[in-house]
Design a protein around this motif. Structure first.
Motif, PDB file in Angstrom:
ATOM      1  N   PHE A   1      12.386   7.076 -11.553  1.00  0.00           N
ATOM      2  CA  PHE A   1      11.893   7.638 -10.297  1.00  0.00           C
ATOM      3  C   PHE A   1      10.391   7.868 -10.364  1.00  0.00           C
ATOM      4  CE2 PHE A   1      16.332   8.842 -10.584  1.00  0.00           C
ATOM      5  CZ  PHE A   1      16.798   8.519  -9.325  1.00  0.00           C
ATOM      6  N   GLN A   2       9.780   7.839  -9.177  1.00  0.00           N
ATOM      7  CA  GLN A   2       8.331   8.045  -9.108  1.00  0.00           C
ATOM      8  C   GLN A   2       7.965   9.441  -9.632  1.00  0.00           C
ATOM      9  OE1 GLN A   2       6.851   7.035  -5.205  1.00  0.00           O
ATOM     10  NE2 GLN A   2       4.809   6.630  -5.974  1.00  0.00           N
ATOM     11  N   ASP A   3       8.839  10.413  -9.404  1.00  0.00           N
ATOM     12  CA  ASP A   3       8.564  11.769  -9.900  1.00  0.00           C
ATOM     13  C   ASP A   3       9.412  12.127 -11.131  1.00  0.00           C
ATOM     14  OD1 ASP A   3      10.962  11.866  -8.665  1.00  0.00           O
ATOM     15  OD2 ASP A   3      10.513  13.545  -7.350  1.00  0.00           O
TER      16      ASP A   3
ATOM     17  N   ALA B   1       0.831  -1.210   0.000  1.00  0.00           N
ATOM     18  CA  ALA B   1       0.000   0.000   0.000  1.00  0.00           C
ATOM     19  C   ALA B   1       0.866   1.260   0.000  1.00  0.00           C
ATOM     20  CB  ALA B   1      -0.891  -0.014   1.240  1.00  0.00           C
ATOM     21  N   SER B   2       0.222   2.382  -0.239  1.00  0.00           N
ATOM     22  CA  SER B   2       0.915   3.666  -0.171  1.00  0.00           C
ATOM     23  C   SER B   2       1.516   3.835   1.231  1.00  0.00           C
ATOM     24  CB  SER B   2      -0.096   4.775  -0.452  1.00  0.00           C
ATOM     25  OG  SER B   2       0.559   6.008  -0.378  1.00  0.00           O
ATOM     26  N   GLY B   3       2.787   4.208   1.281  1.00  0.00           N
ATOM     27  CA  GLY B   3       3.455   4.396   2.568  1.00  0.00           C
ATOM     28  C   GLY B   3       4.078   3.123   3.127  1.00  0.00           C
ATOM     29  N   ALA B   4       3.978   2.006   2.398  1.00  0.00           N
ATOM     30  CA  ALA B   4       4.495   0.721   2.895  1.00  0.00           C
ATOM     31  C   ALA B   4       6.024   0.672   2.925  1.00  0.00           C
ATOM     32  CB  ALA B   4       3.963  -0.424   2.042  1.00  0.00           C
ATOM     33  N   GLY B   5       6.661   1.539   2.127  1.00  0.00           N
ATOM     34  CA  GLY B   5       8.129   1.580   2.143  1.00  0.00           C
ATOM     35  C   GLY B   5       8.800   1.238   0.816  1.00  0.00           C
ATOM     36  N   LYS B   6       8.022   1.168  -0.260  1.00  0.00           N
ATOM     37  CA  LYS B   6       8.579   0.761  -1.561  1.00  0.00           C
ATOM     38  C   LYS B   6       9.661   1.737  -2.046  1.00  0.00           C
ATOM     39  CE  LYS B   6       4.504   0.915  -3.530  1.00  0.00           C
ATOM     40  NZ  LYS B   6       3.725   1.391  -2.351  1.00  0.00           N
ATOM     41  N   SER B   7       9.322   3.021  -2.069  1.00  0.00           N
ATOM     42  CA  SER B   7      10.294   4.009  -2.573  1.00  0.00           C
ATOM     43  C   SER B   7      11.521   4.062  -1.669  1.00  0.00           C
ATOM     44  CB  SER B   7       9.659   5.402  -2.663  1.00  0.00           C
ATOM     45  OG  SER B   7       8.596   5.394  -3.588  1.00  0.00           O
ATOM     46  N   THR B   8      11.298   3.924  -0.377  1.00  0.00           N
ATOM     47  CA  THR B   8      12.412   3.927   0.575  1.00  0.00           C
ATOM     48  C   THR B   8      13.366   2.781   0.250  1.00  0.00           C
ATOM     49  OG1 THR B   8      10.981   4.861   2.268  1.00  0.00           O
ATOM     50  CG2 THR B   8      12.980   3.760   3.034  1.00  0.00           C
ATOM     51  N   LEU B   9      12.806   1.596  -0.012  1.00  0.00           N
ATOM     52  CA  LEU B   9      13.626   0.431  -0.325  1.00  0.00           C
ATOM     53  C   LEU B   9      14.452   0.678  -1.597  1.00  0.00           C
ATOM     54  CD1 LEU B   9      12.456  -3.232  -0.008  1.00  0.00           C
ATOM     55  CD2 LEU B   9      13.762  -2.503  -1.985  1.00  0.00           C
TER      56      LEU B   9
HETATM   57  N1  LIG Z   1      12.305  11.739   3.720  1.00  0.00           N
HETATM   58  C1  LIG Z   1      11.416  11.248   4.587  1.00  0.00           C
HETATM   59  N2  LIG Z   1      11.275  11.776   5.831  1.00  0.00           N
HETATM   60  C2  LIG Z   1      10.383  11.280   6.704  1.00  0.00           C
HETATM   61  N3  LIG Z   1       9.579  10.246   6.447  1.00  0.00           N
HETATM   62  C3  LIG Z   1       9.654   9.695   5.220  1.00  0.00           C
HETATM   63  C4  LIG Z   1      10.569  10.165   4.228  1.00  0.00           C
HETATM   64  N4  LIG Z   1      10.419   9.415   3.117  1.00  0.00           N
HETATM   65  C5  LIG Z   1       9.464   8.510   3.390  1.00  0.00           C
HETATM   66  N5  LIG Z   1       9.022   8.673   4.654  1.00  0.00           N
HETATM   67  C6  LIG Z   1       7.974   7.848   5.315  1.00  0.00           C
HETATM   68  O1  LIG Z   1       8.315   6.493   5.166  1.00  0.00           O
HETATM   69  C7  LIG Z   1       7.174   5.697   4.881  1.00  0.00           C
HETATM   70  C8  LIG Z   1       7.376   4.933   3.606  1.00  0.00           C
HETATM   71  O2  LIG Z   1       7.405   5.843   2.508  1.00  0.00           O
HETATM   72  P1  LIG Z   1       7.641   5.401   1.019  1.00  0.00           P
HETATM   73  O3  LIG Z   1       7.773   6.641   0.199  1.00  0.00           O
HETATM   74  O4  LIG Z   1       8.784   4.444   0.986  1.00  0.00           O
HETATM   75  O5  LIG Z   1       6.293   4.615   0.697  1.00  0.00           O
HETATM   76  P2  LIG Z   1       5.788   3.981  -0.690  1.00  0.00           P
HETATM   77  O6  LIG Z   1       5.498   2.551  -0.416  1.00  0.00           O
HETATM   78  O7  LIG Z   1       6.747   4.297  -1.756  1.00  0.00           O
HETATM   79  O8  LIG Z   1       4.406   4.755  -0.914  1.00  0.00           O
HETATM   80  P3  LIG Z   1       3.702   5.215  -2.303  1.00  0.00           P
HETATM   81  O9  LIG Z   1       3.048   3.998  -2.840  1.00  0.00           O
HETATM   82  O10 LIG Z   1       2.713   6.234  -1.851  1.00  0.00           O
HETATM   83  O11 LIG Z   1       4.750   5.789  -3.199  1.00  0.00           O
HETATM   84  C9  LIG Z   1       5.992   6.651   4.860  1.00  0.00           C
HETATM   85  O12 LIG Z   1       5.369   6.599   6.104  1.00  0.00           O
HETATM   86  C10 LIG Z   1       6.625   8.011   4.627  1.00  0.00           C
HETATM   87  O13 LIG Z   1       5.877   9.021   5.241  1.00  0.00           O
END
Ligand SMILES: Nc1ncnc2c1ncn2[C@@H]1O[C@H](COP(=O)(O)OP(=O)(O)OP(=O)(O)O)[C@@H](O)[C@H]1O
Ligand SMILES: [Mg+2]
Length: 236
Positions: A85-87, A36-44
């Motif tokens: 990148f997503q953006d 889901a959105s916010g699950a951590g995909k982009s972070t990974l």
């Molecule tokens: N630079 C940051 N500073 C603080 N919190 C962050 C930062 N980047 C991401 N987060 C938090 O880490 C969590 C995971 O974010 P991430 O962007 O990895 O989610 P995602 O799975 O890619 O979501 P989406 O599908 O919406 O792109 C979220 O709760 C987000 O708010």
């Protein structure tokens, strides 16, 4: 090719974007990452590029331990990775061609080859007629396809994509998946993050599922068995 060992990422004291994530993507694999959105995909994905660093744990990409890598090695390391990148991150004051040519310069490709390579890769995403447009003159889906072209342009060892079909209609999304499939067949290891469960389902590929920063599931690739035919190899 991509190895995570007990990786945790906290951006601040209160939120944990990734929690104790361990997985391995082998050379030549094509793996989806969903959740889901916010699950951590982009972070990974950002951790793989070492745009950000883990709070705990080890990451090894293409044989390199990212915790130990020195800053001055980053450009060399990143040359082997194509990232969507997503953006998008296109350079707005440069034309589509200039955006691609810029990357080819970074990749040390001779200038005389830039036109040919740019045209080839833009043909693959069906945007060869937009060579001289500036990104703000393109639709969201067109910008996305330029970002994909840029990631693919030099057949990267590792191809990472963050929601590469997010702004596209289903037909175009299928075409884009085909382009990633072709890059995979040419030898790239692919890790692709998407919300789109349908896209994953039809592909039958191995899938990593994140839930609130935890890797909760690993679905193996569905191996299609050929329909049984009478006689050896269907010859009768
Ligand atoms: N630079 C940051 N500073 C603080 N919190 C962050 C930062 N980047 C991401 N987060 C938090 O880490 C969590 C995971 O974010 P991430 O962007 O990895 O989610 P995602 O799975 O890619 O979501 P989406 O599908 O919406 O792109 C979220 O709760 C987000 O708010
Ligand atoms: Mg994201």
């Amino acid at each position: 090719m991509i190895h995570f060992y007990h990786v945790t990422k906290k951006f601040d004291l209160y939120s944990t974007a990734l929690q104790d994530v361990t997985f391995h993507v082998e050379k030549g694999e094509f793996v989806f990452l969903t959740g889901a959105s916010g699950a951590g995909k982009s972070t990974l994905l950002k951790l793989i590029l070492r745009q950000i660093r883990p709070t705990e744990g080890q990451i090894v990409v293409n044989g390199r331990n990212l915790n130990a890598m020195k800053r001055n090695h980053l450009p060399f390391f990143r040359r082997e990775i194509g990232m969507v990148f997503q953006d998008f991150k296109l350079i707005e004051r440069m034309t589509v061609f200039e955006n691609l040519s810029f990357i080819l310069t970074v990749l040390n490709v001779a200038p005389r080859e830039h036109k040919k390579k740019a045209y080839q890769v833009l043909r693959a995403v069906n945007l060869h007629h937009k060579l001289n447009a500036y990104p703000p003159q393109l639709s969201g889906g067109e910008q996305q396809r330029v970002a994909i072209a840029r990631a693919l342009i030099n057949d990267p060892l590792v191809l990472i994509a963050d929601e590469p079909t997010g702004n596209l209609d289903p037909d175009l999304a299928q075409e884009i998946m085909q382009i990633f499939g072709d890059a995979h067949l040419r030898g790239s290891t692919v890790l692709l993050a998407t919300h789109d469960r349908d896209l994953i389902q039809v592909s039958g590929r191995r899938t990593l599922v994140l839930d609130q920063g935890r890797l909760i599931e690993e679905k193996p690739a569905v191996v299609e068995r050929p329909a049984r035919t009478d006689g050896v190899f269907g010859l009768s």
